[in-house]
Design an enzyme around this catalytic site. Sequence first.
Site, PDB file in Angstrom:
ATOM      1  N   LEU A   2       0.988  -1.033   0.221  1.00 17.15           N
ATOM      2  CA  LEU A   2      -0.442   0.033  -0.066  1.00 17.15           C
ATOM      3  C   LEU A   2       1.071   1.004  -0.144  1.00 17.15           C
ATOM      4  O   LEU A   2       1.647   1.376   0.932  1.00 17.15           O
ATOM      5  CB  LEU A   2      -0.692  -0.168   1.506  1.00 17.15           C
ATOM      6  CG  LEU A   2      -2.609  -0.572   1.438  1.00 17.15           C
ATOM      7  CD1 LEU A   2      -2.828  -0.644   2.675  1.00 17.15           C
ATOM      8  CD2 LEU A   2      -3.430  -0.386   0.114  1.00 17.15           C
ATOM      9  N   ASP A   3       0.291   2.243  -0.553  1.00 21.79           N
ATOM     10  CA  ASP A   3       1.274   3.476  -0.386  1.00 21.79           C
ATOM     11  C   ASP A   3       1.204   4.132   0.572  1.00 21.79           C
ATOM     12  O   ASP A   3       0.473   4.427   1.847  1.00 21.79           O
ATOM     13  CB  ASP A   3       0.663   4.872  -2.132  1.00 21.79           C
ATOM     14  CG  ASP A   3       0.801   3.754  -3.347  1.00 21.79           C
ATOM     15  OD1 ASP A   3       1.697   3.442  -3.719  1.00 21.79           O
ATOM     16  OD2 ASP A   3       0.227   4.626  -4.051  1.00 21.79           O
ATOM     17  N   PRO A   4       2.565   4.657   1.116  1.00 18.64           N
ATOM     18  CA  PRO A   4       2.322   5.482   2.357  1.00 18.64           C
ATOM     19  C   PRO A   4       1.282   6.338   2.660  1.00 18.64           C
ATOM     20  O   PRO A   4       0.424   6.238   3.288  1.00 18.64           O
ATOM     21  CB  PRO A   4       4.190   6.270   2.282  1.00 18.64           C
ATOM     22  CG  PRO A   4       4.504   5.331   1.186  1.00 18.64           C
ATOM     23  CD  PRO A   4       3.982   5.000  -0.120  1.00 18.64           C
TER      24      PRO A   4
END
Length: 309
Positions: free
Chosen positions: A46-48
């Site tokens: 998951l992206d930051p």
Amino acid sequence: MARRRHGRPISGILVLDKPAGLSSNRALQRAKGLYRAAKAGHTGSLDPLATGVLPLCFGEATKVSQYLLEADKVYESTFVFGVSTDTGDAEGTETGRADAGALDAAAVEAALAAFRGEVEQVPSMYSAIKQGGRPLYELARQGVEVERKARRVTIFAFELQAFRQGEQAEADVRVHCSKGTYVRTLAEDLGAALGCGAHVSRLRRLQSGPFRIDEAVTLDALQALRDAGDEAALDGLLLPAERALADMPLVTLSESAGFYLRQGQPVLVPNAPCDGMVRVAAESGELLGIGEILDDGRVAPRRLMVTRR
């Protein structure tokens, strides 16, 4: 000689509610440290910027992580129209601006139809896909852009939940998609179709395979249990590995067949499926691992779980 692992030999799946601002790997390392676990892995990045469901596999459950990578996902997201960024989300550098004030909910709803079903996406240069052994985002940060092949993904549902009009209009959407789908790319492609550009300002994963946000646990909750020294409560949050294999047919083995399977030998099982992968359990209900149906109907072991006694 295999390197000896330090830490507790726990096994199971933790459904983490990943907070914003942390990479998936950083979140994994935080949780692994709080559990003092010997072995752990996550099931897809998951992206930051993103929050929500991130299943983490501990111990023997890491053997089923690849099947969660293949799972469908459900997201809620906010798209901002009129501003484009190099990353496709709010963490990137602005690359274009247009007045989206004429956009309305009906126009967005009409445009969504073209993005349902099977679609092709060109992954962002800021994705984790590797090319030449290096993640694309590493190349992008060095100012290098390479050609990327379009990938076919399936958008099972793409729904407009709310719309806010303005020069930088906003849409709240819900997306149910197959593995490999980039919601950032959906936003960019939708913005391009509407002629004003767009990026993601909020992204929350509500479901990954069988795991839902209502069973997810925050890092703060884990920290509180660690601070209280309550390892029993921490371990109680771990779900059995077979939860990740719920869609896989179940084959139950007799004690003798289970013995031979554990030795790596294919075994004959009455009334087994004709082909494909199966989860294999003992008569006691214990998960033995994952098997594959051979052409002659026998079940061959593919990933076996180690039972600690």
